[in-house]
Design an enzyme around this catalytic site. Sequence first.
Site, PDB file in Angstrom:
ATOM      1  N   ASP A  64      38.053  62.823  87.342  1.00  0.00           N
ATOM      2  CA  ASP A  64      37.914  64.024  86.437  1.00  0.00           C
ATOM      3  C   ASP A  64      39.163  64.822  86.171  1.00  0.00           C
ATOM      4  OD1 ASP A  64      35.331  63.405  85.930  1.00  0.00           O
ATOM      5  OD2 ASP A  64      34.572  64.661  87.354  1.00  0.00           O
TER       6      ASP A  64
ATOM      7  N   LEU B  12      29.887  75.743  90.077  1.00  0.00           N
ATOM      8  CA  LEU B  12      28.776  74.997  91.104  1.00  0.00           C
ATOM      9  C   LEU B  12      29.011  75.558  92.649  1.00  0.00           C
ATOM     10  CD1 LEU B  12      26.021  73.554  91.034  1.00  0.00           C
ATOM     11  CD2 LEU B  12      27.339  71.630  91.464  1.00  0.00           C
TER      12      LEU B  12
END
Length: 301
Positions: free
Chosen positions: A79, A198
């Site tokens: 990512d 998160l």
Amino acid sequence: MRIRNSMNKKFQSIGIFGKHSYTNIKKTLESIVDMLNKWQISYLMESETATDLNIETSKTGSLEQIINTCDLALIVGGDGSFLKYARHLSLYDIPVIGVNKGNLGFLTDINPNEIEDTLHEIVEGHYLIEERFLIQAEVINNGKSKYKSNALNDIVLFPGELAHMIEFEVHINNQFVYSQRSDGIITATPTGSTAYALSAGGPIVQTNLNVLLLVPMFPHTLTNRPITISADDEIVITLSNHNKKPPRLSYDGKSQITLETNDCIHIKKQPQKLKLLHPKNYNYYETLRRKLSWGTQITKT
């Protein structure tokens, strides 16, 4: 999820990017080159990728050459690599897809073990396409712009040194929201809701929602919680002159700058969107289950 599912255009030329100095992806990149040659599809590999990984191909080019020549960008890595390139490619309306050679791989959908079949389907026009919005942050001091960049996941204000809280104020659309003493604040897109936000206690947000998250990092109060606002709002974060050490600002954890007293950070949605491609079998919730190790469905016996 608003993802277009229909027969799409075929791709004629592919720009290839990979994580530099990460030898684990060399064989994958070489196999991709072999596939494209076999399918008679033109390509350009980013020059730095080819040089750093010692890949023998004459078909290399700069980022600018790839932008001007190719109609699809293929990013091989995790990512982090995807974020690095997608931030730039989003400005030029070039569709992007990733091959996962990292850890979580929320953004890189293609499994390396299935790359030949999946990539062939995509270049033949069999894929899903989704638009993701980015945010941009401009640092202004005394009316003068100091720095401006964009982010697909998040823009993070954090201390310049460990174990030092920072003070700042937040305004939204010229309305005062709060002042805060904390380890910083994360401004996250729905794409970034499964990243740093998160870990800081923010919610998971469907990627098609037009919202932003403001997630405080270890605030010095029990009542300060993450809030969700419209992505069409403009956020202004103003640093206090009481900060003993200069805080820092990061864009997708990549580019970072050191801030000064009375700097104002203006955050808003970037006009251009990222065209993110998925394989035909992409399922958002299955991805969440797999990446976050959620439980499987309960079946009757």
